[in-house]
Design a protein around this motif. Structure first.
Motif, mmCIF file in Angstrom:
data_model
loop_
_atom_site.group_PDB
_atom_site.id
_atom_site.type_symbol
_atom_site.label_atom_id
_atom_site.label_comp_id
_atom_site.label_asym_id
_atom_site.label_seq_id
_atom_site.Cartn_x
_atom_site.Cartn_y
_atom_site.Cartn_z
ATOM 1 N N SER A 346 -31.255 -42.921 117.059
ATOM 2 C CA SER A 346 -31.088 -44.100 117.147
ATOM 3 C C SER A 346 -30.551 -43.983 115.137
ATOM 4 C CB SER A 346 -32.636 -44.486 116.970
ATOM 5 O OG SER A 346 -33.605 -44.425 115.886
ATOM 6 N N VAL A 347 -30.081 -43.688 114.518
ATOM 7 C CA VAL A 347 -29.778 -43.394 113.869
ATOM 8 C C VAL A 347 -28.128 -42.576 113.120
ATOM 9 C CG1 VAL A 347 -31.499 -44.311 112.362
ATOM 10 C CG2 VAL A 347 -31.360 -41.531 111.884
ATOM 11 N N LYS A 348 -27.815 -41.475 114.714
ATOM 12 C CA LYS A 348 -26.886 -40.328 114.320
ATOM 13 C C LYS A 348 -25.560 -41.050 114.577
ATOM 14 C CE LYS A 348 -27.218 -38.782 119.428
ATOM 15 N NZ LYS A 348 -26.442 -37.765 120.271
ATOM 16 N N ASP A 349 -25.515 -42.572 114.430
ATOM 17 C CA ASP A 349 -24.374 -42.855 115.010
ATOM 18 C C ASP A 349 -23.958 -43.568 113.465
ATOM 19 O OD1 ASP A 349 -23.742 -41.276 117.382
ATOM 20 O OD2 ASP A 349 -24.510 -43.487 117.939
ATOM 21 N N GLN A 350 -24.304 -43.649 112.944
ATOM 22 C CA GLN A 350 -24.559 -44.386 111.644
ATOM 23 C C GLN A 350 -22.955 -43.558 110.397
ATOM 24 O OE1 GLN A 350 -27.858 -45.850 109.079
ATOM 25 N NE2 GLN A 350 -28.772 -46.549 111.210
ATOM 26 N N VAL A 351 -23.206 -43.959 109.523
ATOM 27 C CA VAL A 351 -21.536 -43.207 108.948
ATOM 28 C C VAL A 351 -21.961 -42.262 107.896
ATOM 29 C CG1 VAL A 351 -19.753 -43.218 106.782
ATOM 30 C CG2 VAL A 351 -20.660 -45.249 108.532
ATOM 31 N N ASP A 352 -23.351 -42.964 107.380
ATOM 32 C CA ASP A 352 -24.138 -41.754 105.709
ATOM 33 C C ASP A 352 -25.080 -41.172 106.956
ATOM 34 O OD1 ASP A 352 -26.182 -43.850 106.780
ATOM 35 O OD2 ASP A 352 -26.398 -43.970 104.337
ATOM 36 N N ALA A 353 -25.025 -40.370 108.074
ATOM 37 C CA ALA A 353 -26.333 -40.608 108.653
ATOM 38 C C ALA A 353 -26.754 -39.043 108.647
ATOM 39 C CB ALA A 353 -26.304 -39.955 110.671
ATOM 40 N N GLU A 354 -25.649 -38.232 108.276
ATOM 41 C CA GLU A 354 -25.801 -36.903 108.063
ATOM 42 C C GLU A 354 -26.485 -36.176 106.654
ATOM 43 O OE1 GLU A 354 -25.568 -33.720 110.060
ATOM 44 O OE2 GLU A 354 -24.753 -34.935 111.584
ATOM 45 N N THR A 355 -25.935 -37.382 105.524
ATOM 46 C CA THR A 355 -26.449 -37.091 104.437
ATOM 47 C C THR A 355 -28.071 -37.939 103.951
ATOM 48 O OG1 THR A 355 -24.503 -38.421 103.164
ATOM 49 C CG2 THR A 355 -24.330 -36.065 103.400
ATOM 50 N N GLN A 356 -27.950 -39.075 104.733
ATOM 51 C CA GLN A 356 -29.210 -39.374 104.087
ATOM 52 C C GLN A 356 -29.982 -39.278 105.724
ATOM 53 O OE1 GLN A 356 -29.932 -41.599 101.942
ATOM 54 N NE2 GLN A 356 -27.365 -41.127 100.788
ATOM 55 N N TRP A 357 -29.955 -39.146 106.283
ATOM 56 C CA TRP A 357 -31.236 -39.063 107.632
ATOM 57 C C TRP A 357 -31.286 -37.732 108.314
ATOM 58 C CZ3 TRP A 357 -34.340 -42.993 108.590
ATOM 59 C CH2 TRP A 357 -34.040 -44.600 108.246
ATOM 60 N N ALA A 358 -30.514 -36.910 108.251
ATOM 61 C CA ALA A 358 -30.472 -35.485 108.496
ATOM 62 C C ALA A 358 -31.278 -34.237 107.720
ATOM 63 C CB ALA A 358 -29.800 -35.026 108.965
ATOM 64 N N PRO A 359 -31.168 -34.571 106.366
ATOM 65 C CA PRO A 359 -32.155 -32.978 105.439
ATOM 66 C C PRO A 359 -33.744 -34.122 105.555
ATOM 67 C CG PRO A 359 -30.051 -34.601 104.452
ATOM 68 C CD PRO A 359 -30.286 -35.325 105.333
ATOM 69 N N ARG A 360 -33.528 -34.800 105.370
ATOM 70 C CA ARG A 360 -35.288 -35.563 105.633
ATOM 71 C C ARG A 360 -36.055 -35.567 107.085
ATOM 72 N NH1 ARG A 360 -35.006 -41.641 103.162
ATOM 73 N NH2 ARG A 360 -33.190 -42.092 103.850
ATOM 74 N N ILE A 361 -35.626 -35.769 107.987
ATOM 75 C CA ILE A 361 -35.809 -35.897 109.025
ATOM 76 C C ILE A 361 -35.790 -34.148 110.072
ATOM 77 C CG2 ILE A 361 -35.718 -35.501 111.306
ATOM 78 C CD1 ILE A 361 -34.097 -38.321 111.271
ATOM 79 N N THR A 362 -34.767 -33.127 109.013
ATOM 80 C CA THR A 362 -34.848 -31.326 109.611
ATOM 81 C C THR A 362 -36.711 -31.454 108.603
ATOM 82 O OG1 THR A 362 -32.524 -31.579 110.225
ATOM 83 C CG2 THR A 362 -33.856 -29.402 109.484
ATOM 84 N N GLU A 363 -36.379 -31.660 107.635
ATOM 85 C CA GLU A 363 -37.412 -31.158 106.634
ATOM 86 C C GLU A 363 -39.249 -31.544 107.614
ATOM 87 O OE1 GLU A 363 -39.401 -31.525 102.174
ATOM 88 O OE2 GLU A 363 -37.012 -32.932 102.713
#
Length: 392
Positions: A346-363
């Motif tokens: 739901s958030v991967k299309d946002q501009v800062d998804a790779e920096t704001q969401w991806a690290p925490r979700i992966t962790e």
């Protein structure tokens, strides 16, 4: 200022005397009075007395008002204290009743347990007495037969081999000899293991008396675990191997004390499965204590099979409950993992998804995957299947 003939200057000193007025307190007292110019001494005395009376009245009224306020404040404080004392006494009475009810329930459970133990003990004593009576009657019958044969046989034939070929006379002797040797052998092998367990002084009654934290620490002690493992391994050779391979049997056996004495701490949600597991633990521990009492009395061969059967049933029930509980935990972690995947979609299309969401979700997903790996490959395969279904 004037200059004299000798060269000095003379400064005139002004008049430093100032007329003193009335003192402040006297002026304050007389400020509000109206002067009586044309009055005699009697009128002035009457006015002074009236003024004095008014002042005394005002002072007395002030004193009465202060006293009334003080009494009202003291009455309010007394009322609040009385209400607090009443409330405290009510709470104390409720606590006292709760403690009494808890003690009554504990005493009732102890009495019920004592009655159950007494009933089982009476049944066991009755069975033992009946078996001993039957064995004694059989011995008396065989003894009378041997005596009759010895009395009716000449002494010259007593040493002949044919005289002792009677199976009816030899069978009891052989059976008693075999039983005596087996009892000696079992006592020799099982005795040290059982004494190591008895040195721990653990019983079902003591488990009920101990708090859960202290009981849990005792059950995790290496001394308890090693002593129980040695005893169970020795009993398995006597009673025969179980139908299923047992993993950590000593820890499962010791957990029965916590399940029987403190089930709420281990299983907050008590359902039918949890109650059945608690009942199986109590039955197994009572059979275990019955076997210990029989073994110390020189018997215990039949009791060990009863205990072993109840122990196998408890182990199987514990494994089934553990499997169901593990399944619930796995379902919860997989559901959490899938929710994280949905959040990322739901958030991967946002501009800062790779920096704001991806690290925490992966962790978080990595932590969940590490926990799932402890449950085996089946849990990881199920997680992969759920993720594949989500991507489709």
């Amino acid at each position: 200022m004037e200059q004299t003939d000798s060269g000095f200057y003379v400064i005139d000193v002004l008049n430093l005397k100032q007329p003193a007025g009335k003192p402040f307190h006297v002026e304050a007292r007389l400020r509000g009075r109206t002067p009586l110019r044309e009055s005699n001494a009697a009128d002035r005395h009457a006015a002074f007395i009236e003024d004095r009376v008014c002042r005394l009245r005002r002072r007395s009224s002030r004193v009465r008002a202060v006293c009334a306020a003080t009494r009202q404040k003291e009455n309010g404080a007394t009322t609040s204290k009385r209400s607090r004392i009443t409330e405290t006494m009510k709470h104390a009475e409720l606590n006292r009743r709760e403690i009494l009810e808890r003690q009554i329930r504990a005493c009732a459970e102890a009495v019920a347990h004592a009655k159950e133990v007494a009933r089982v003990q009476n049944e066991r004593v009755a069975k033992m007495t009946a078996s001993r009576k039957a064995a004694l009657d059989e011995r008396i019958r065989l003894t009378s037969l041997r005596r009759q044969k010895l009395l009716t046989t000449p002494r010259s034939r007593l040493l002949e081999p044919q005289f002792w070929d009677d199976e009816e006379l030899l069978a009891p002797l052989v059976r008693d000899s075999v039983v005596c040797i087996q009892q000696w052998w079992r006592k020799l092998k099982i005795g040290p293991c059982l004494r190591a367990v008895l040195r721990t002084k653990m019983s079902l009654r003591r488990a009920h008396e101990l708090p859960f934290e202290k009981l849990m620490k005792m059950m995790q002690s290496p001394v308890y675990i090693k002593a129980t493992a040695r005893l169970l391994a020795r009993l398995e050779k006597v009673a025969g191997p179980a139908t299923t391979v047992m993993r950590n049997p000593s820890r499962v056996f010791l957990s029965a004390y916590m399940l029987a004495a403190h089930p709420r701490e281990l299983m907050p949600a008590m359902g039918e499965d949890e109650e059945a597991l608690q009942a199986a633990a109590k039955i197994m521990l009572r059979d275990f204590e019955t076997w210990i009492a029989a073994f110390n009395g020189g018997r215990g061969y039949q009791e060990v099979f009863v205990f072993w059967n109840s122990w196998c049933e408890f182990y199987q029930a514990f494994q089934n409950w553990k499997e169901r509980d593990s399944r619930k935990i796995i379902d919860g972690m997989i559901e959490h993992f899938i929710q994280l995947d949905r959040l990322w979609l739901s958030v991967k299309d946002q501009v800062d998804a790779e920096t704001q969401w991806a690290p925490r979700i992966t962790e978080h997903q990595q932590k969940l995957q590490d926990k799932l790996s402890k449950f085996g490959s089946a849990a990881l395969e199920r997680l992969a299947t759920e993720r594949a279904a989500l991507r489709l």
